[in-house]
Design a protein around this motif. Structure first.
Motif, mmCIF file in Angstrom:
data_model
loop_
_atom_site.group_PDB
_atom_site.id
_atom_site.type_symbol
_atom_site.label_atom_id
_atom_site.label_comp_id
_atom_site.label_asym_id
_atom_site.label_seq_id
_atom_site.Cartn_x
_atom_site.Cartn_y
_atom_site.Cartn_z
ATOM 1 N N ALA A 58 -111.327 5.601 -28.181
ATOM 2 C CA ALA A 58 -111.078 6.922 -28.490
ATOM 3 C C ALA A 58 -111.123 8.138 -27.086
ATOM 4 O O ALA A 58 -111.594 8.920 -27.077
ATOM 5 N N ALA A 59 -112.064 7.337 -25.918
ATOM 6 C CA ALA A 59 -112.756 7.600 -24.776
ATOM 7 C C ALA A 59 -111.152 8.301 -24.299
ATOM 8 O O ALA A 59 -111.194 9.537 -23.591
ATOM 9 N N SER A 60 -109.669 7.833 -24.078
ATOM 10 C CA SER A 60 -108.725 7.875 -23.799
ATOM 11 C C SER A 60 -108.670 8.459 -24.405
ATOM 12 O O SER A 60 -107.471 9.852 -23.144
ATOM 13 N N MET A 66 -108.791 16.260 -21.264
ATOM 14 C CA MET A 66 -109.836 16.619 -20.422
ATOM 15 C C MET A 66 -109.002 17.017 -19.137
ATOM 16 O O MET A 66 -108.601 17.963 -18.289
ATOM 17 N N GLY A 67 -107.640 16.287 -19.102
ATOM 18 C CA GLY A 67 -106.895 16.554 -18.203
ATOM 19 C C GLY A 67 -105.675 17.381 -18.590
ATOM 20 O O GLY A 67 -105.695 18.696 -17.984
ATOM 21 N N ALA A 68 -105.481 17.973 -19.858
ATOM 22 C CA ALA A 68 -104.857 18.973 -19.741
ATOM 23 C C ALA A 68 -105.498 20.132 -19.996
ATOM 24 O O ALA A 68 -105.377 21.666 -19.638
ATOM 25 N N PHE A 114 -115.154 8.963 -19.047
ATOM 26 C CA PHE A 114 -113.928 9.720 -19.396
ATOM 27 C C PHE A 114 -113.388 11.036 -19.346
ATOM 28 O O PHE A 114 -112.695 11.446 -19.156
ATOM 29 N N ALA A 115 -114.687 12.291 -19.585
ATOM 30 C CA ALA A 115 -114.451 12.797 -19.426
ATOM 31 C C ALA A 115 -114.225 13.726 -17.714
ATOM 32 O O ALA A 115 -112.727 13.871 -17.131
ATOM 33 N N LEU A 116 -114.876 12.546 -17.061
ATOM 34 C CA LEU A 116 -114.728 12.996 -15.678
ATOM 35 C C LEU A 116 -113.603 12.233 -14.697
ATOM 36 O O LEU A 116 -113.002 12.716 -14.081
ATOM 37 N N GLY A 118 -110.722 12.006 -17.118
ATOM 38 C CA GLY A 118 -109.426 12.967 -17.063
ATOM 39 C C GLY A 118 -109.011 13.464 -15.669
ATOM 40 O O GLY A 118 -108.570 14.157 -16.081
ATOM 41 N N LEU A 119 -110.633 13.780 -15.524
ATOM 42 C CA LEU A 119 -110.519 15.252 -14.418
ATOM 43 C C LEU A 119 -110.486 14.500 -12.783
ATOM 44 O O LEU A 119 -108.814 15.078 -11.761
ATOM 45 N N ALA A 120 -110.315 13.419 -12.354
ATOM 46 C CA ALA A 120 -110.150 12.318 -11.592
ATOM 47 C C ALA A 120 -108.322 12.016 -11.875
ATOM 48 O O ALA A 120 -107.843 12.241 -10.297
ATOM 49 N N LEU A 121 -108.120 11.710 -12.981
ATOM 50 C CA LEU A 121 -106.470 11.693 -12.669
ATOM 51 C C LEU A 121 -105.801 12.683 -12.439
ATOM 52 O O LEU A 121 -104.887 12.181 -11.665
#
Length: 401
Positions: A58-60, A66-68, A114-116, A118-121
């Protein structure tokens, strides 16, 4: 003509090749460190944390959501200031996030990491790289530059799995993640700081280009058709990739077959991009994309009829790889052609947000359906994406950028 006459063109060509080389390397390292490694370390992480594999996986979803959330503000910054600080900062955030991931002792810490991620990606991989490339290259070079980056990074991220497996078995998952964090930091941070055009260079190129603001793009039917097409393709492919191994096991395939067949998706992603490099100058990319999405839909709908036939199963699974491989390239290319490059990152983000939500949500619906019905759902959604492109096939480019 003198050498001086050619120098601006030669300089631009050299810089384009430099950007392609840098983004190929940094995207590969970014995806490996922040995405590809998760399936490899999922089991030992779940065991160490004393939790379920589902909870770790679920981390993904946290990363995707977060990316959205950040896609639109990041897109606006890219349009206004260029990509140097955004991509450099994103690489730094990614390195910190992977290092934090290596030290987690609870699910809460894992989800923060994984929130970070998402931002980094969003800040440092494909979407930001595409935003830089469409401004830094001329329209006739754009597709080839994007193709080159996705070809190299796509192939490299699949080839690295054996190395990741060996590293985890030899050093453990925590040390592997530390190695990846350090690799990301010492390669991507300086590479983006050095190669990505500065704010001044970005603005000087933008002044000579054209493009629709997001508000104007949202008023055009073309935008909503493209949004429907790419959201449908992404959601159906994400659901398929999540559930395909379980489905193949349920219908009677062996574990070896069920885990090996999805490799066909990766192979066709690479082959589709090779094919696209050959036909791109002769076939409009919108037509090639509609064809690929239609093939994906056919593969999804026919897979329940393949039974235990391995050749037929491979063909159906490979069809999804074709749609996925073409979609990665087609989305930035068609958007830049349609709406120009001045506000490209913001327009791309406006489609990236619902795309990310579809990747997070449709797999949950498909999982609830289960058995062959999830394939029918994914196939029907892919058909919707294909049909959304049909009205665009006879149209001229709305904007050359």
């Amino acid at each position: 003509m003198t050498a001086d006459t050619h120098s601006p063109t030669l300089l631009a060509s050299t810089h384009r090749r430099l950007l392609v080389a840098v983004f190929s390397v940094t995207s590969t390292i970014g995806f490996v460190a922040m995405v590809q490694i998760l399936p490899v370390v999922l089991v030992p992480i779940a065991a160490d944390l004393g939790t379920s594999r589902t909870a770790v996986a679920a981390a993904s979803t946290v990363s995707t959501l977060m990316g959205a959330l950040v896609a639109i503000p990041v897109g606006r910054i890219l349009d206004r200031h260029g990509g140097r600080l955004v991509m450099t900062g994103g690489s730094a955030i990614g390195a910190v996030a992977v290092l934090l991931w290596s030290q987690v002792t609870s699910l809460a810490m894992l989800y923060v990491a994984f929130a970070l991620i998402g931002l980094a990606l969003v800040m440092s991989t494909y979407d930001s790289a595409f935003a830089v490339l469409v401004v830094a290259t001329e329209p006739h070079e754009r597709d080839q530059a994007i193709l080159a980056v996705t070809m190299i990074a796509g192939l490299a991220t699949y080839l690295v799995y054996p190395l990741l497996g060996w590293t985890v078995s030899e050093f453990g998952w925590r040390t592997t993640l530390v190695i990846l964090a350090v690799t990301l930091a010492v390669t991507s941070i300086p590479a983006h700081l050095w190669a990505v055009p500065s704010r001044e260079t970005h603005l000087s190129r933008v002044r000579r280009r054209e493009g629709f603001p997001v508000a104007a793009a949202l008023r055009r039917k073309r935008f909503w058709l493209l949004l429907t097409a790419f959201v449908a393709q992404a959601g159906s492919a994400a659901a398929f990739l999540l559930l395909i191994v379980a489905y193949l096991l349920d219908v009677g395939h062996s574990t070896a077959v069920a885990t090996a067949v999805p490799i066909a998706v990766g192979v066709l992603q690479i082959l589709s991009r090779l094919i696209l490099t050959t036909v791109a100058r002769r076939v409009p990319i919108a037509k090639a994309t509609a064809f690929a999405f239609a093939v994906q839909a056919a593969g999804l709908l026919l897979l329940p009829l393949a039974g235990l036939s391995i050749p037929l199963t491979l063909l159906c699974v490979a069809a999804v790889g074709l749609g996925q491989g073409v979609a990665v390239i087609a989305r930035p290319s068609i958007l830049a052609d349609s709406f120009g490059v001045v506000h490209f990152a913001s327009v791309l983000a406006a489609i990236a947000v619902p795309t990310a939500l579809a990747r997070a949500g449709l797999p949950l619906v498909a999982s609830w359906l289960g058995d062959w019905r999830f394939l029918v759902l994914c196939g029907v959604v892919s058909i919707v994406g294909t049909l959304a492109l049909v009205p665009l096939l006879g149209q001229r480019r709305a904007h050359a950028g």
